[in-house]
Design a protein around this motif. Structure first.
Motif, PDB file in Angstrom:
ATOM      1  N   ASP A   1       0.809  -1.222   0.000  1.00 37.70           N
ATOM      2  CA  ASP A   1       0.000   0.000   0.000  1.00 37.70           C
ATOM      3  C   ASP A   1       0.842   1.270   0.000  1.00 37.70           C
ATOM      4  O   ASP A   1       0.333   2.354   0.298  1.00 37.70           O
ATOM      5  CB  ASP A   1      -0.954   0.007   1.201  1.00 37.70           C
ATOM      6  CG  ASP A   1      -0.226  -0.069   2.544  1.00 37.70           C
ATOM      7  OD1 ASP A   1       1.026  -0.003   2.559  1.00 37.70           O
ATOM      8  OD2 ASP A   1      -0.912  -0.188   3.575  1.00 37.70           O
ATOM      9  N   GLN A   2       2.132   1.170  -0.371  1.00 35.20           N
ATOM     10  CA  GLN A   2       3.003   2.327  -0.346  1.00 35.20           C
ATOM     11  C   GLN A   2       3.670   2.556  -1.699  1.00 35.20           C
ATOM     12  O   GLN A   2       4.209   1.629  -2.304  1.00 35.20           O
ATOM     13  CB  GLN A   2       4.099   2.156   0.713  1.00 35.20           C
ATOM     14  CG  GLN A   2       3.584   2.025   2.144  1.00 35.20           C
ATOM     15  CD  GLN A   2       2.942   3.302   2.646  1.00 35.20           C
ATOM     16  OE1 GLN A   2       3.442   4.399   2.370  1.00 35.20           O
ATOM     17  NE2 GLN A   2       1.860   3.171   3.380  1.00 35.20           N
ATOM     18  N   VAL A   3       3.621   3.806  -2.171  1.00 38.20           N
ATOM     19  CA  VAL A   3       4.370   4.201  -3.362  1.00 38.20           C
ATOM     20  C   VAL A   3       5.822   4.404  -2.934  1.00 38.20           C
ATOM     21  O   VAL A   3       6.096   5.016  -1.907  1.00 38.20           O
ATOM     22  CB  VAL A   3       3.808   5.504  -3.954  1.00 38.20           C
ATOM     23  CG1 VAL A   3       4.617   5.945  -5.163  1.00 38.20           C
ATOM     24  CG2 VAL A   3       2.344   5.336  -4.311  1.00 38.20           C
ATOM     25  N   VAL A   4       6.757   3.878  -3.732  1.00 40.03           N
ATOM     26  CA  VAL A   4       8.167   3.921  -3.333  1.00 40.03           C
ATOM     27  C   VAL A   4       9.038   4.472  -4.457  1.00 40.03           C
ATOM     28  O   VAL A   4       8.949   4.030  -5.604  1.00 40.03           O
ATOM     29  CB  VAL A   4       8.682   2.519  -2.933  1.00 40.03           C
ATOM     30  CG1 VAL A   4      10.159   2.591  -2.540  1.00 40.03           C
ATOM     31  CG2 VAL A   4       7.850   1.950  -1.786  1.00 40.03           C
ATOM     32  N   VAL A   5       9.877   5.438  -4.097  1.00 45.69           N
ATOM     33  CA  VAL A   5      10.895   5.996  -4.979  1.00 45.69           C
ATOM     34  C   VAL A   5      12.215   5.961  -4.228  1.00 45.69           C
ATOM     35  O   VAL A   5      12.258   6.262  -3.030  1.00 45.69           O
ATOM     36  CB  VAL A   5      10.553   7.445  -5.385  1.00 45.69           C
ATOM     37  CG1 VAL A   5      11.680   8.067  -6.200  1.00 45.69           C
ATOM     38  CG2 VAL A   5       9.248   7.485  -6.171  1.00 45.69           C
ATOM     39  N   VAL A   6      13.295   5.576  -4.903  1.00 48.04           N
ATOM     40  CA  VAL A   6      14.603   5.499  -4.257  1.00 48.04           C
ATOM     41  C   VAL A   6      15.582   6.427  -4.974  1.00 48.04           C
ATOM     42  O   VAL A   6      15.450   6.694  -6.169  1.00 48.04           O
ATOM     43  CB  VAL A   6      15.164   4.060  -4.249  1.00 48.04           C
ATOM     44  CG1 VAL A   6      14.293   3.157  -3.402  1.00 48.04           C
ATOM     45  CG2 VAL A   6      15.292   3.506  -5.660  1.00 48.04           C
ATOM     46  N   GLU A   7      16.561   6.911  -4.222  1.00 45.09           N
ATOM     47  CA  GLU A   7      17.618   7.740  -4.780  1.00 45.09           C
ATOM     48  C   GLU A   7      18.780   6.844  -5.203  1.00 45.09           C
ATOM     49  O   GLU A   7      19.236   5.997  -4.432  1.00 45.09           O
ATOM     50  CB  GLU A   7      18.096   8.769  -3.758  1.00 45.09           C
ATOM     51  CG  GLU A   7      17.074   9.847  -3.440  1.00 45.09           C
ATOM     52  CD  GLU A   7      16.841  10.803  -4.610  1.00 45.09           C
ATOM     53  OE1 GLU A   7      17.707  10.871  -5.521  1.00 45.09           O
ATOM     54  OE2 GLU A   7      15.793  11.464  -4.613  1.00 45.09           O
ATOM     55  N   THR A   8      19.241   7.017  -6.436  1.00 41.70           N
ATOM     56  CA  THR A   8      20.361   6.248  -6.959  1.00 41.70           C
ATOM     57  C   THR A   8      21.304   7.196  -7.685  1.00 41.70           C
ATOM     58  O   THR A   8      21.051   8.405  -7.794  1.00 41.70           O
ATOM     59  CB  THR A   8      19.883   5.170  -7.946  1.00 41.70           C
ATOM     60  OG1 THR A   8      19.475   5.802  -9.160  1.00 41.70           O
ATOM     61  CG2 THR A   8      18.724   4.363  -7.375  1.00 41.70           C
ATOM     62  N   ALA A   9      22.383   6.640  -8.223  1.00 37.57           N
ATOM     63  CA  ALA A   9      23.308   7.440  -9.009  1.00 37.57           C
ATOM     64  C   ALA A   9      22.641   7.986 -10.271  1.00 37.57           C
ATOM     65  O   ALA A   9      23.110   8.968 -10.868  1.00 37.57           O
ATOM     66  CB  ALA A   9      24.534   6.617  -9.381  1.00 37.57           C
TER      67      ALA A   9
END
Length: 269
Positions: free
Chosen positions: A136-144
């Motif tokens: 139930d969670q939208v997820v965005v991650v920081e990458t290079a």
């Protein structure tokens, strides 16, 4: 930054699939890719839909998570681990989870698949909700490569999820599309998500005839923000590879600022 999508034809043998994943991840890294994506269900395409329950792991523990962590460290890359089954709070069900591992082997993101596939046509029938609990969670991650949004397979049909990620440079879609639905909709949906969100889409798929009789569509691909397919593997094992061009993203967003022209935002109800 170069990215790669791994295409597999996974079997009911976890160790066989791990060996295949290792070989293909190594091949992608040798091509210079710094962010590697595995497909949905890469560790197991079982004979029965309940087979995944037997290999489900607790978060942070288990051979599948150790494998992904070790490969990220060994290759010195970011690995987005397709999907693996994690134990859920519901008896008889698992979470279909994407985990992100950085080059130090540590996790930097987790996404539990939100939309569960259901399909019936003739003798072909699938119902993921029988064995999977929805996230139930939208997820965005920081990458290079900047902000990377996480989605899995059937999520592709829900554009509101992609909008909710905000502005991303790349969205990944590990999948196991059926041959029937993939032939009709796969590329169209992927290119639409890239065009409407002004970002690259990296899609890794299962692609071929599996031991359990299921046939998946394959056609792993990398698509640019203008909707052009940069690289593709049609069927069978393989590696899709290409560059994320940050200047090209900016050029598209500047020349066609559709995201700035939006009117029906959540603030308007």
């Amino acid at each position: 930054m170069k990215v790669a999508a791994i295409q597999m034809v996974s079997t009911p043998d976890v160790h066989e699939n791990m060996a295949t994943a290792k070989r293909l991840l190594q091949a992608a890294a040798q091509q210079g890719a710094q962010l590697l994506l595995l497909p949905e269900y890469w560790p197991l395409m079982g004979m029965n839909e309940t087979d995944k329950l037997a290999i489900a792991e607790q978060p942070g523990h288990g051979q599948l998570q150790s494998f992904l962590s070790d490969m990220a460290q060994t290759l010195g890359v970011t690995i987005i681990g397709g999907s693996i089954p994690l134990i859920s709070d519901v008896e008889g069900k698992v979470l279909n989870t994407t985990l992100v591992y950085q080059a130090d082997g540590k996790t930097s993101g987790r996404y539990d698949k939100m939309h569960l596939f259901g399909f019936r046509k003739g003798d072909e029938s699938y119902e993921e909700s029988r064995t999977i609990s929805a996230g139930d969670q939208v997820v965005v991650v920081e990458t290079a490569a900047g902000r990377v949004g996480l989605a899995i397979c059937y999520d592709l049909r829900f554009p509101e999820l992609f909008r909710a990620m905000g502005q991303c440079n790349l969205i990944v879609v590990p999948s196991a599309f059926t041959y029937t639905t993939g032939e009709a909709h796969w590329e169209i949906l992927l290119r639409a998500r890239a065009i409407e969100n002004h970002c690259y889409i990296l899609a890794s798929a299962q692609g071929g005839k599996h031991v359990n009789g299921r046939r998946t569509w394959g056609h792993s691909m990398l698509i640019d923000p203008w909707g052009k397919v940069i690289d593709e593997v049609a069927e069978g094992e393989g590696v899709v590879c290409g560059d994320i061009d940050l200047q090209f993203i900016e050029n598209v967003r500047t020349s066609l600022p559709a995201l700035q022209h939006r009117k029906l935002t959540s603030s308007l109800g």
